[in-house]
Scaffold this active site. Structure first.
Site, PDB file in Angstrom:
ATOM      1  N   ARG A  87       0.872  -1.180   0.000  1.00  0.00           N
ATOM      2  CA  ARG A  87       0.000   0.000   0.000  1.00  0.00           C
ATOM      3  C   ARG A  87       0.910   1.231   0.000  1.00  0.00           C
ATOM      4  NH1 ARG A  87      -3.466  -0.320   5.086  1.00  0.00           N
ATOM      5  NH2 ARG A  87      -4.757  -1.792   3.941  1.00  0.00           N
ATOM      6  N   ARG A 157      -1.337   6.816   9.524  1.00  0.00           N
ATOM      7  CA  ARG A 157      -1.433   6.306   8.142  1.00  0.00           C
ATOM      8  C   ARG A 157      -1.505   7.433   7.109  1.00  0.00           C
ATOM      9  NH1 ARG A 157      -3.562   0.973   8.256  1.00  0.00           N
ATOM     10  NH2 ARG A 157      -2.740  -0.077  10.092  1.00  0.00           N
ATOM     11  N   LYS A 222      -3.103   1.426  15.031  1.00  0.00           N
ATOM     12  CA  LYS A 222      -3.145   2.296  13.858  1.00  0.00           C
ATOM     13  C   LYS A 222      -3.792   3.638  14.202  1.00  0.00           C
ATOM     14  CE  LYS A 222      -5.606  -0.565  11.305  1.00  0.00           C
ATOM     15  NZ  LYS A 222      -6.567  -1.193  10.379  1.00  0.00           N
ATOM     16  N   LYS A 224      -5.371   7.332  12.237  1.00  0.00           N
ATOM     17  CA  LYS A 224      -5.782   7.864  10.929  1.00  0.00           C
ATOM     18  C   LYS A 224      -6.154   9.342  11.008  1.00  0.00           C
ATOM     19  CE  LYS A 224      -7.260   3.394   9.228  1.00  0.00           C
ATOM     20  NZ  LYS A 224      -8.364   2.549   8.728  1.00  0.00           N
ATOM     21  N   CYS A 447     -15.299  -3.381   0.341  1.00  0.00           N
ATOM     22  CA  CYS A 447     -13.875  -3.588   0.640  1.00  0.00           C
ATOM     23  C   CYS A 447     -13.355  -4.722  -0.240  1.00  0.00           C
ATOM     24  CB  CYS A 447     -13.704  -3.942   2.110  1.00  0.00           C
ATOM     25  SG  CYS A 447     -14.332  -5.592   2.492  1.00  0.00           S
ATOM     26  N   CYS A 453      -7.785 -10.913   1.162  1.00  0.00           N
ATOM     27  CA  CYS A 453      -7.803 -10.494   2.566  1.00  0.00           C
ATOM     28  C   CYS A 453      -7.904 -11.702   3.499  1.00  0.00           C
ATOM     29  CB  CYS A 453      -8.978  -9.550   2.837  1.00  0.00           C
ATOM     30  SG  CYS A 453      -8.999  -9.058   4.574  1.00  0.00           S
ATOM     31  N   CYS A 492     -16.040  -8.349   6.611  1.00  0.00           N
ATOM     32  CA  CYS A 492     -15.942  -8.665   8.044  1.00  0.00           C
ATOM     33  C   CYS A 492     -16.196  -7.374   8.808  1.00  0.00           C
ATOM     34  CB  CYS A 492     -14.573  -9.276   8.376  1.00  0.00           C
ATOM     35  SG  CYS A 492     -13.264  -8.069   8.649  1.00  0.00           S
ATOM     36  N   CYS A 496     -13.520  -1.890   6.486  1.00  0.00           N
ATOM     37  CA  CYS A 496     -12.658  -1.179   5.528  1.00  0.00           C
ATOM     38  C   CYS A 496     -13.445  -0.454   4.436  1.00  0.00           C
ATOM     39  CB  CYS A 496     -11.672  -2.154   4.901  1.00  0.00           C
ATOM     40  SG  CYS A 496     -10.695  -3.034   6.130  1.00  0.00           S
TER      41      CYS A 496
HETATM   42 FE1  SRM Z   1      -8.668  -2.022   6.367  1.00  0.00          FE
HETATM   43  C1  SRM Z   1      -7.173  -4.589   7.971  1.00  0.00           C
HETATM   44  C2  SRM Z   1      -8.016  -3.410   3.404  1.00  0.00           C
HETATM   45  C3  SRM Z   1      -9.538   0.878   4.877  1.00  0.00           C
HETATM   46  C4  SRM Z   1     -10.225  -1.021   9.258  1.00  0.00           C
HETATM   47  N1  SRM Z   1      -7.703  -3.690   5.790  1.00  0.00           N
HETATM   48  C5  SRM Z   1      -7.117  -4.613   6.612  1.00  0.00           C
HETATM   49  C6  SRM Z   1      -6.320  -5.642   5.788  1.00  0.00           C
HETATM   50  C7  SRM Z   1      -4.918  -5.134   5.661  1.00  0.00           C
HETATM   51  C8  SRM Z   1      -6.362  -7.089   6.328  1.00  0.00           C
HETATM   52  C9  SRM Z   1      -5.254  -7.509   7.255  1.00  0.00           C
HETATM   53  O1  SRM Z   1      -5.052  -6.883   8.321  1.00  0.00           O
HETATM   54  O2  SRM Z   1      -4.577  -8.468   6.928  1.00  0.00           O
HETATM   55  C10 SRM Z   1      -7.101  -5.551   4.454  1.00  0.00           C
HETATM   56  C11 SRM Z   1      -6.325  -5.953   3.206  1.00  0.00           C
HETATM   57  C12 SRM Z   1      -7.237  -6.469   2.125  1.00  0.00           C
HETATM   58  C13 SRM Z   1      -6.564  -6.637   0.832  1.00  0.00           C
HETATM   59  O3  SRM Z   1      -6.356  -7.795   0.412  1.00  0.00           O
HETATM   60  O4  SRM Z   1      -6.227  -5.636   0.194  1.00  0.00           O
HETATM   61  C14 SRM Z   1      -7.621  -4.129   4.518  1.00  0.00           C
HETATM   62  N2  SRM Z   1      -8.619  -1.359   4.500  1.00  0.00           N
HETATM   63  C15 SRM Z   1      -8.407  -2.112   3.384  1.00  0.00           C
HETATM   64  C16 SRM Z   1      -8.682  -1.328   2.115  1.00  0.00           C
HETATM   65  C17 SRM Z   1      -7.760  -1.685   0.964  1.00  0.00           C
HETATM   66  C18 SRM Z   1     -10.154  -1.526   1.740  1.00  0.00           C
HETATM   67  C19 SRM Z   1     -10.573  -1.068   0.373  1.00  0.00           C
HETATM   68  O5  SRM Z   1     -11.386  -1.802  -0.200  1.00  0.00           O
HETATM   69  O6  SRM Z   1     -10.162  -0.015  -0.109  1.00  0.00           O
HETATM   70  C20 SRM Z   1      -8.523   0.107   2.666  1.00  0.00           C
HETATM   71  C21 SRM Z   1      -7.099   0.586   2.595  1.00  0.00           C
HETATM   72  C22 SRM Z   1      -6.962   1.953   3.144  1.00  0.00           C
HETATM   73  C23 SRM Z   1      -5.606   2.565   2.961  1.00  0.00           C
HETATM   74  O7  SRM Z   1      -5.275   2.884   1.824  1.00  0.00           O
HETATM   75  O8  SRM Z   1      -4.925   2.757   3.966  1.00  0.00           O
HETATM   76  C24 SRM Z   1      -8.911  -0.099   4.122  1.00  0.00           C
HETATM   77  N3  SRM Z   1      -9.625  -0.323   6.981  1.00  0.00           N
HETATM   78  C25 SRM Z   1     -10.004   0.699   6.163  1.00  0.00           C
HETATM   79  C26 SRM Z   1     -10.993   1.517   6.814  1.00  0.00           C
HETATM   80  C27 SRM Z   1     -11.734   2.696   6.184  1.00  0.00           C
HETATM   81  C28 SRM Z   1     -11.028   3.988   6.361  1.00  0.00           C
HETATM   82  O9  SRM Z   1      -9.976   4.072   7.004  1.00  0.00           O
HETATM   83  O10 SRM Z   1     -11.555   4.985   5.853  1.00  0.00           O
HETATM   84  C29 SRM Z   1     -11.204   0.955   8.073  1.00  0.00           C
HETATM   85  C30 SRM Z   1     -12.255   1.421   9.124  1.00  0.00           C
HETATM   86  C31 SRM Z   1     -11.874   2.668   9.800  1.00  0.00           C
HETATM   87  C32 SRM Z   1     -11.144   2.379  11.082  1.00  0.00           C
HETATM   88  O11 SRM Z   1      -9.936   2.221  11.030  1.00  0.00           O
HETATM   89  O12 SRM Z   1     -11.818   2.283  12.115  1.00  0.00           O
HETATM   90  C33 SRM Z   1     -10.334  -0.187   8.166  1.00  0.00           C
HETATM   91  N4  SRM Z   1      -8.649  -2.665   8.303  1.00  0.00           N
HETATM   92  C34 SRM Z   1      -9.391  -2.143   9.318  1.00  0.00           C
HETATM   93  C35 SRM Z   1      -9.188  -2.951  10.500  1.00  0.00           C
HETATM   94  C36 SRM Z   1      -9.824  -2.720  11.902  1.00  0.00           C
HETATM   95  C37 SRM Z   1      -9.053  -1.775  12.729  1.00  0.00           C
HETATM   96  C38 SRM Z   1      -9.550  -1.683  14.140  1.00  0.00           C
HETATM   97  O13 SRM Z   1      -9.765  -0.566  14.612  1.00  0.00           O
HETATM   98  O14 SRM Z   1      -9.732  -2.724  14.786  1.00  0.00           O
HETATM   99  C39 SRM Z   1      -8.302  -3.989  10.118  1.00  0.00           C
HETATM  100  C40 SRM Z   1      -7.773  -5.130  11.019  1.00  0.00           C
HETATM  101  C41 SRM Z   1      -6.771  -4.678  12.022  1.00  0.00           C
HETATM  102  O15 SRM Z   1      -6.215  -3.581  11.963  1.00  0.00           O
HETATM  103  O16 SRM Z   1      -6.530  -5.473  12.922  1.00  0.00           O
HETATM  104  C42 SRM Z   1      -7.999  -3.781   8.739  1.00  0.00           C
HETATM  105 FE1  SF4 Z   2     -10.700  -7.622   4.838  1.00  0.00          FE
HETATM  106 FE2  SF4 Z   2     -12.566  -7.221   6.649  1.00  0.00          FE
HETATM  107 FE3  SF4 Z   2     -11.190  -5.163   5.712  1.00  0.00          FE
HETATM  108 FE4  SF4 Z   2     -12.925  -6.341   4.160  1.00  0.00          FE
HETATM  109  S1  SF4 Z   2     -13.432  -5.272   6.064  1.00  0.00           S
HETATM  110  S2  SF4 Z   2     -10.831  -5.805   3.572  1.00  0.00           S
HETATM  111  S3  SF4 Z   2     -12.787  -8.449   4.789  1.00  0.00           S
HETATM  112  S4  SF4 Z   2     -10.356  -6.801   6.907  1.00  0.00           S
END
Ligand code: SRM
Ligand code: SF4
Length: 584
Positions: A87, A157, A222, A224, A447, A453, A492, A496
């Site tokens: 990323r 981030r 993390k 943001k 997402c 993922c 899930c 995201c």
């Molecule tokens: Fe996310 C984890 C994809 C935005 C909350 N996110 C992941 C991972 C890296 C899975 C992992 O930990 O192994 C996913 C990778 C999937 C893949 O194969 O690409 C993933 N997140 C994404 C993306 C690519 C979704 C998308 O369809 O665009 C977004 C990338 C953003 C970026 O460029 O940095 C993405 N993730 C978000 C958002 C939305 C936002 O930030 O606007 C959230 C919710 C907002 C928040 O943070 O509360 C989000 N992602 C998470 C979480 C839960 C964090 C938590 O507070 O518990 C995880 C899991 C973790 O961190 O343990 C996670």
């Molecule tokens: Fe993966 Fe869950 Fe984030 Fe979707 S919402 S990209 S399934 S970690």
């Protein structure tokens, strides 16, 4: 102040107990180096050892494997086909055409999916890069002025900023602040340069490399940050820990309202986790921006929960210590007093698909990219979707730049009037402009989920296109063909695709099963509430049919779907998450 839980009597500032294992590995990592360099040489496995598996995240990478073929490889007694997802760091989402051409070529030559994936945080991901090509990837990015520092892991981030910055002076200024904040909060360690760019290890004393803002253990979780320009809340501030809402006077940016403590993730069945809106701390003038950003980060660094990672984000720190205590600490550390917030309003979150004219008589074309996936798709019903080729052809002739949006779309920005026709011709021929895309599709998002993922419980990106076909038919049947509902799907509960700020949010529970949440609003200032659990795909359509039919006939004039379901009592309003979100 947005909630009644602002004051907590005798707040627990530091959570005592056995620290999470991530704390040990950060402390032992020698400022994020670990043994990544050695691990990279080990060609017996395509993966990284357990500590490095976590540490590479702070260098913008996640170890993954293709889940579609995991079971088959297991049967054949092969290790999973390990690879990494990268990323990039792209504050405000701006990328030049030269940079685009280079990432386009890298995606073709070295990624197993051949795609560029635009994310919900204004950047792009490569999926499926094998270990022998990882260093080349970082060096290729470095040669075009891009890095992947701090796009994952327990750090600040990629900083978001409402795109289209040259539309007005305020946009330009806000973008400059997003870049400054990003640079200011970056890790100072030279680990990235040493490991990926082969730069010499400079002899340093320990104090040279001390991380003055992030600390030697970095953040508890993390973090943001956004800069947003009302009335458009396209970057969804309530998903973020720290938000700067641009306030302007006479066309000049004069300062920011600061909102702290948003976040969307939760865990199914764990009531100590919940999505939460950010709280309004008040207004600061522009020169105090970095001091306040730093004070919020260091307060969260020192008070965030390092024992339980599920409750470690800023949103939980605020609820534990109280908003007033946290805010007072930020004022103390920054030496800045917040004044009363200036008025502003968010009216929408969508991208303006199509052409808009900006200042300097330049034109900007926003193209809709379903799920942010830039790839040449096989011809569908005779319509070509050669999105990747189209973008490459445009990059080859375009004199402006590209801007990624937080809705996974893309803006071809800064087009001179005389170049419009040529760009439009390529965009139409490649499917980048497609007049048949419905309003509903434009307002839907998913997402990534399967197959890359590791945390996905249900499909999201691969499910959305068909789901929207069906929802389009339902809306047409209910005389709502031109209307839309903000609909988001995540595989899930991590959120995201920001389903926890959708009017209809579908959250994966298991294969083909989703929980349905209802009730956010157009401005993205309300958290939705659970409506029904464990719905299969047919149940989802039946629910959307029934609810949208009622909306069509019983709504007030111009009443949005999310407001309608709250007014009708179909779900209760979530005002304070820790009190209302799990309440029956
Ligand atoms: Fe996310 C984890 C994809 C935005 C909350 N996110 C992941 C991972 C890296 C899975 C992992 O930990 O192994 C996913 C990778 C999937 C893949 O194969 O690409 C993933 N997140 C994404 C993306 C690519 C979704 C998308 O369809 O665009 C977004 C990338 C953003 C970026 O460029 O940095 C993405 N993730 C978000 C958002 C939305 C936002 O930030 O606007 C959230 C919710 C907002 C928040 O943070 O509360 C989000 N992602 C998470 C979480 C839960 C964090 C938590 O507070 O518990 C995880 C899991 C973790 O961190 O343990 C996670
Ligand atoms: Fe993966 Fe869950 Fe984030 Fe979707 S919402 S990209 S399934 S970690």
């Amino acid at each position: 102040m947005s909630n009644d839980f602002t004051k907590v009597e005798n707040p627990v500032l530091i959570v005592e107990g056995k620290q999470a294992d991530n704390e040990r590995l950060k402390a032992e990592s020698d400022y994020l180096r670990g043994t990544i360099k050695e691990d990279l040489q080990d060609r017996m496995t395509g993966g990284f050892t357990s500590d490095n598996f976590q540490l590479i995240r702070t260098h913008g990478m996640y170890q993954q494997d293709d889940r579609d073929i995991r079971a088959e490889r297991q049967k054949q007694k092969l290790e999973p086909l390990h690879n990494v997802m990268l990323r990039a760091r792209l504050p405000g989402g701006i990328i030049s055409t030269k940079q685009w051409l280079a990432i386009d070529k890298f995606a073709d030559d070295y990624t197993s999916y051949g795609s560029i994936r635009l994310t919900t945080r204004q950047t792009f991901q490569f999926h499926g890069v094998l270990k022998p090509n990882i260093k080349l990837m970082h060096q290729t990015l470095n040669s075009i002025g891009i890095d992947a520092i701090a796009t994952a892991g327990d750090v600040n981030r990629n900083v978001l900023c409402t795109p289209n910055p040259i539309e007005s002076i305020v946009h330009q200024q806000a973008y400059e602040w997003a870049k400054k904040i990003s640079e200011h909060l970056l890790p100072k360690t030279r680990a990235y340069a040493e490991i990926w760019l082969d730069e010499e290890k400079v002899e340093t004393t320990e104090t040279d490399e001390i991380e003055p803002i992030l600390g030697s253990n970095y953040l508890p979780r993390k973090f943001k940050t956004t800069v947003v320009i009302p009335p458009n809340n396209d970057i969804d501030i309530h998903a973020n820990d720290l938000n700067f809402v641009a306030i302007s006077e006479k066309g000049q940016l004069v300062g920011f309202n600061v909102l702290v403590g948003g976040g969307l993730a939760m865990t199914h069945g764990d009531k100590s986790t919940y999505p939460r809106k950010a709280d309004d701390f008040g207004f600061i003038s522009i020169e105090h921006t970095l001091a306040v950003a730093e004070a919020v980060v260091t307060t969260q660094r020192d008070w965030g929960n390092r024992v339980n990672r599920k409750n470690a984000k800023t949103k939980y720190t605020l609820d534990r210590v109280g908003v007033d205590t946290f805010k007072a600490e930020v004022e103390k550390r920054s030496g800045v007093s917040f004044s009363e917030s200036r008025p502003y309003e968010f009216t929408d979150r969508g991208d303006r698909i199509g052409w808009v004219e900006g200042i300097d008589n330049k034109h900007h074309l926003t193209v809709f990219i379903e799920n942010g996936r830039i790839l040449d798709f096989p011809s569908d019903k005779g319509a070509s979707k050669a999105l990747k080729t189209g973008m490459r052809d445009i990059a080859a002739i375009h004199k402006g730049d590209f801007r990624l949006t937080a809705n996974q779309n893309l803006i071809i920005a800064g087009v001179a009037a005389e170049d419009k026709a040529q760009i439009e011709k390529i965009a139409r021929a490649s499917g980048l402009i497609d007049d048949s895309v419905s309003n509903q599709r434009k307002n839907s998002m998913a997402c990534v989920a399967f197959p890359t993922c590791p945390l996905a419980m249900a499909e999201a990106e691969r499910y959305l296109p068909k789901l929207i076909d069906d929802v389009d038919s339902i809306l047409a049947k209910n005389d709502l063909a031109d209307e839309s509902i903000i609909l988001r799907v995540t595989g899930c509960p991590n959120g995201c695709g920001r389903a926890m700020l959708a009017e209809i949010g579908l959250v994966g529970k298991g294969p083909g099963k989703y929980n349905m949440y209802l009730g956010s609003n157009l401005g993205g200032t309300r958290i939705p509430k659970l409506y029904k659990e464990n719905l299969g795909e047919q149940d989802i359509l039946a629910e959307i049919d029934g609810l949208s039919a009622r909306w069509a006939t019983e709504r007030n004039q111009n009443e949005a779907f999310g407001d309608f379901v709250i007014r009708m009592g179909i779900v209760a309003e979530v005002k304070i998450s820790m009190r209302d979100f799990h309440d029956d």
